[in-house]
Write a protein that holds these residues in place. Structure first.
Motif, PDB file in Angstrom:
ATOM      1  N   ARG A 133      45.307   9.613  31.453  1.00 46.29           N
ATOM      2  CA  ARG A 133      46.694   9.639  31.924  1.00 46.29           C
ATOM      3  C   ARG A 133      46.946  10.848  32.824  1.00 46.29           C
ATOM      4  O   ARG A 133      47.682  10.757  33.809  1.00 46.29           O
ATOM      5  CB  ARG A 133      47.653   9.658  30.728  1.00 46.29           C
ATOM      6  CG  ARG A 133      47.896   8.281  30.135  1.00 46.29           C
ATOM      7  CD  ARG A 133      48.937   8.321  29.044  1.00 46.29           C
ATOM      8  NE  ARG A 133      48.354   8.730  27.781  1.00 46.29           N
ATOM      9  CZ  ARG A 133      49.039   9.057  26.703  1.00 46.29           C
ATOM     10  NH1 ARG A 133      50.354   9.049  26.735  1.00 46.29           N
ATOM     11  NH2 ARG A 133      48.440   9.403  25.588  1.00 46.29           N
ATOM     12  N   LEU A 134      46.311  11.972  32.482  1.00 43.03           N
ATOM     13  CA  LEU A 134      46.441  13.155  33.332  1.00 43.03           C
ATOM     14  C   LEU A 134      45.899  12.893  34.731  1.00 43.03           C
ATOM     15  O   LEU A 134      46.534  13.240  35.735  1.00 43.03           O
ATOM     16  CB  LEU A 134      45.691  14.336  32.709  1.00 43.03           C
ATOM     17  CG  LEU A 134      46.370  15.113  31.591  1.00 43.03           C
ATOM     18  CD1 LEU A 134      45.424  16.159  31.023  1.00 43.03           C
ATOM     19  CD2 LEU A 134      47.626  15.795  32.116  1.00 43.03           C
ATOM     20  N   ILE A 135      44.735  12.280  34.782  1.00 38.97           N
ATOM     21  CA  ILE A 135      44.126  11.974  36.084  1.00 38.97           C
ATOM     22  C   ILE A 135      45.040  11.048  36.888  1.00 38.97           C
ATOM     23  O   ILE A 135      45.267  11.254  38.093  1.00 38.97           O
ATOM     24  CB  ILE A 135      42.739  11.329  35.905  1.00 38.97           C
ATOM     25  CG1 ILE A 135      41.742  12.334  35.330  1.00 38.97           C
ATOM     26  CG2 ILE A 135      42.227  10.777  37.234  1.00 38.97           C
ATOM     27  CD1 ILE A 135      41.367  13.468  36.253  1.00 38.97           C
ATOM     28  N   ASP A 136      45.588  10.031  36.238  1.00 37.85           N
ATOM     29  CA  ASP A 136      46.481   9.100  36.939  1.00 37.85           C
ATOM     30  C   ASP A 136      47.700   9.827  37.508  1.00 37.85           C
ATOM     31  O   ASP A 136      48.132   9.554  38.633  1.00 37.85           O
ATOM     32  CB  ASP A 136      46.940   7.998  35.981  1.00 37.85           C
ATOM     33  CG  ASP A 136      45.815   7.040  35.617  1.00 37.85           C
ATOM     34  OD1 ASP A 136      44.831   6.986  36.381  1.00 37.85           O
ATOM     35  OD2 ASP A 136      45.922   6.366  34.574  1.00 37.85           O
ATOM     36  N   LYS A 137      48.262  10.744  36.746  1.00 41.12           N
ATOM     37  CA  LYS A 137      49.441  11.475  37.213  1.00 41.12           C
ATOM     38  C   LYS A 137      49.090  12.456  38.322  1.00 41.12           C
ATOM     39  O   LYS A 137      49.784  12.536  39.348  1.00 41.12           O
ATOM     40  CB  LYS A 137      50.104  12.214  36.041  1.00 41.12           C
ATOM     41  CG  LYS A 137      50.792  11.299  35.047  1.00 41.12           C
ATOM     42  CD  LYS A 137      51.507  12.089  33.972  1.00 41.12           C
ATOM     43  CE  LYS A 137      52.244  11.153  33.026  1.00 41.12           C
ATOM     44  NZ  LYS A 137      52.985  11.901  31.976  1.00 41.12           N
ATOM     45  N   SER A 167      38.038  10.666  35.430  1.00 33.53           N
ATOM     46  CA  SER A 167      37.745  11.034  36.815  1.00 33.53           C
ATOM     47  C   SER A 167      38.374  10.018  37.751  1.00 33.53           C
ATOM     48  O   SER A 167      38.536   8.841  37.392  1.00 33.53           O
ATOM     49  CB  SER A 167      36.233  11.078  37.046  1.00 33.53           C
ATOM     50  OG  SER A 167      35.930  11.297  38.418  1.00 33.53           O
ATOM     51  N   ARG A 168      38.750  10.486  38.950  1.00 28.90           N
ATOM     52  CA  ARG A 168      39.191   9.539  39.979  1.00 28.90           C
ATOM     53  C   ARG A 168      38.038   8.639  40.395  1.00 28.90           C
ATOM     54  O   ARG A 168      38.249   7.499  40.800  1.00 28.90           O
ATOM     55  CB  ARG A 168      39.737  10.283  41.193  1.00 28.90           C
ATOM     56  CG  ARG A 168      41.098  10.910  40.967  1.00 28.90           C
ATOM     57  CD  ARG A 168      41.699  11.415  42.249  1.00 28.90           C
ATOM     58  NE  ARG A 168      42.072  10.321  43.135  1.00 28.90           N
ATOM     59  CZ  ARG A 168      42.720  10.493  44.296  1.00 28.90           C
ATOM     60  NH1 ARG A 168      43.048  11.716  44.687  1.00 28.90           N
ATOM     61  NH2 ARG A 168      43.027   9.465  45.040  1.00 28.90           N
ATOM     62  N   MET A 169      36.813   9.176  40.294  1.00 31.32           N
ATOM     63  CA  MET A 169      35.622   8.372  40.589  1.00 31.32           C
ATOM     64  C   MET A 169      35.150   7.763  39.271  1.00 31.32           C
ATOM     65  O   MET A 169      34.433   8.401  38.492  1.00 31.32           O
ATOM     66  CB  MET A 169      34.535   9.247  41.218  1.00 31.32           C
ATOM     67  CG  MET A 169      34.956   9.882  42.544  1.00 31.32           C
ATOM     68  SD  MET A 169      33.724  11.035  43.199  1.00 31.32           S
ATOM     69  CE  MET A 169      32.345   9.914  43.495  1.00 31.32           C
ATOM     70  N   ILE A 218      39.276  14.584  41.088  1.00 28.01           N
ATOM     71  CA  ILE A 218      39.483  15.444  39.926  1.00 28.01           C
ATOM     72  C   ILE A 218      38.666  14.884  38.772  1.00 28.01           C
ATOM     73  O   ILE A 218      38.664  13.676  38.521  1.00 28.01           O
ATOM     74  CB  ILE A 218      40.974  15.490  39.514  1.00 28.01           C
ATOM     75  CG1 ILE A 218      41.846  15.911  40.700  1.00 28.01           C
ATOM     76  CG2 ILE A 218      41.183  16.435  38.336  1.00 28.01           C
ATOM     77  CD1 ILE A 218      43.342  15.782  40.434  1.00 28.01           C
ATOM     78  N   ASN A 219      37.956  15.780  38.068  1.00 26.10           N
ATOM     79  CA  ASN A 219      37.214  15.414  36.865  1.00 26.10           C
ATOM     80  C   ASN A 219      37.736  16.234  35.693  1.00 26.10           C
ATOM     81  O   ASN A 219      38.113  17.401  35.862  1.00 26.10           O
ATOM     82  CB  ASN A 219      35.711  15.698  37.020  1.00 26.10           C
ATOM     83  CG  ASN A 219      35.094  14.941  38.179  1.00 26.10           C
ATOM     84  OD1 ASN A 219      35.350  13.758  38.356  1.00 26.10           O
ATOM     85  ND2 ASN A 219      34.287  15.637  38.975  1.00 26.10           N
TER      86      ASN A 219
END
Length: 375
Positions: free
Chosen positions: A9-13, A34-36, A22-23
């Motif tokens: 959820r942090l990555i999505d935000k 991760s975004r990847m 971001i990892n």
């Protein structure tokens, strides 16, 4: 340590505000978000070394990236001086360093907030925690609720109905009233009760009934459950508003079902028991913008005059309240039935509509009535 679902959820935000990859890595150096997406589950050597060593950050240069590690910035995330994980941004370190610091700070603040919410919830029992999440948390996901459902041995797809009780000018404590609801012989282990921040009682009452009979039986079941409670508050001379929301069997919609109860509490403003299904049209009309209502009705309000408007509000309001029963509506207004008929005839003559004979006329006149009320 950082929970995987929370990290996702942090990555999505965070991805809404930056194009950098971001990892987020856990204490073992495993990328948990991760975004990847293809990197999730892989080992991150630098993150592992940071978690096990004394450094708080490490820059990976282009020269280091030739050794199999991506160029970028990696920083340890601390909460209460404890290492919780590592956040990393890929890119030219000279460009991304300011962004990396902001991301690290954002992650730490969000983790601290989650920790604060968890500590706040600890003082409640599990059912109270579940209700707290349903009513007040803006970012929960199904998994957050399901873990409580499992821990409490509740049936997740059980049909439940929210009931909001407002006890007005009561000298009896909320806890005493809540205890009355929980000690009821019709209270089930599938039910849960709490006191809201506004001081209302809220119950998510299970309805164990075959679906073919549920609409005809659920009101009787709720009335049976509330009978002893209502007897007590009447004896204590406590005025109350009881607002029963729509049936639900998906816990993700419990919040909205409760908000329907709150809407009734704010808009009906009378003592008694009220079912949302009886007020659906009024609710939908309240959701329409005043601009839409003006477009439909402003000319009528301007041209018909205040005398007509006053008669319309009183007459149509009484008919709506008493479900278009002329005898009951005239009694409610304390006028003779012929007087009510005379007033209604004046309205029918001017609008060329008859709400007693034609459903479309009734719908139009009710919309006009609620428009005038909102004005």
């Amino acid at each position: 340590m950082i929970d995987r679902l929370f990290a996702e959820r942090l990555i999505d935000k965070l991805s809404q505000f930056t194009e950098y990859n971001i990892n987020i890595m856990d204490e073992d150096g495993i990328i948990i978000a991760s975004r990847m997406k293809e990197r999730v589950g892989t080992f991150h050597e630098v993150a592992f070394q940071l978690m096990k060593g004394d450094e708080d950050s490490r820059v990976v240069t282009k020269e280091d990236s030739d050794k199999g590690v991506k160029c970028g910035v990696n920083m340890v995330v601390h909460v209460n001086k404890r290492k919780e994980g590592v956040v990393g941004l890929s890119g030219d370190p000279r460009e991304i360093m300011p962004v990396a610091k902001i991301v690290k700070m954002s992650v730490e603040l969000m983790l601290e907030y989650e920790s604060y919410k968890f500590e706040s919830l600890r003082k409640y029992n599990l059912k109270e925690q579940l209700i707290h999440l349903i009513l007040y948390s803006d970012d929960f996901v199904r998994e957050d609720l399901t873990k409580y459902i499992v821990a409490l041995n509740l049936e997740e797809d059980m049909v439940r109905v929210p009931i909001l009780i407002e006890c007005k000018d009561s000298t009896v404590s909320g806890e005493k009233l809540r205890q009355l609801l929980e000690d009821n012989k019709y209270f089930s282990r599938q039910d849960f009760v709490d006191i809201t921040r506004e001081g209302f009682l809220v119950i998510f009452k299970s309805i164990d009934c075959p679906i073919g009979y549920i609409m005809q039986d659920y009101k009787y079941m709720i009335a049976e459950y509330l009978a002893a409670f209502l007897q007590y508050i009447r004896h204590a001379d406590i005025k109350s508003g009881i607002y029963i929301g729509p049936l639900q069997n998906d816990i993700m919609y419990y919040r909205q079902a409760y908000l329907y109860c709150l809407w009734m509490q704010k808009n009906i403003r009378k003592s008694g028991s009220f079912y949302f299904y009886d007020y659906i049209v009024k609710y939908l009309e309240s959701m329409a913008s005043m601009t839409e209502f003006h477009t439909l009705f402003l000319i009528l309000k301007q041209k018909l005059g205040q005398k007509f408007i006053d008669n319309y509000l009183e007459t149509i309001g009484a008919l709506i309240e008493k479900e278009y029963n002329l005898n009951n509506a005239s009694d409610w207004l304390h006028v003779h039935k012929n007087t009510l008929v005379y007033r209604l005839d004046k309205i029918r003559e001017i609008l060329n509509m008859n709400p007693l004979a034609k459903n479309s006329d009734r719908e139009f006149m009710e919309c006009f009535y609620y428009y005038l009320l909102r004005k």
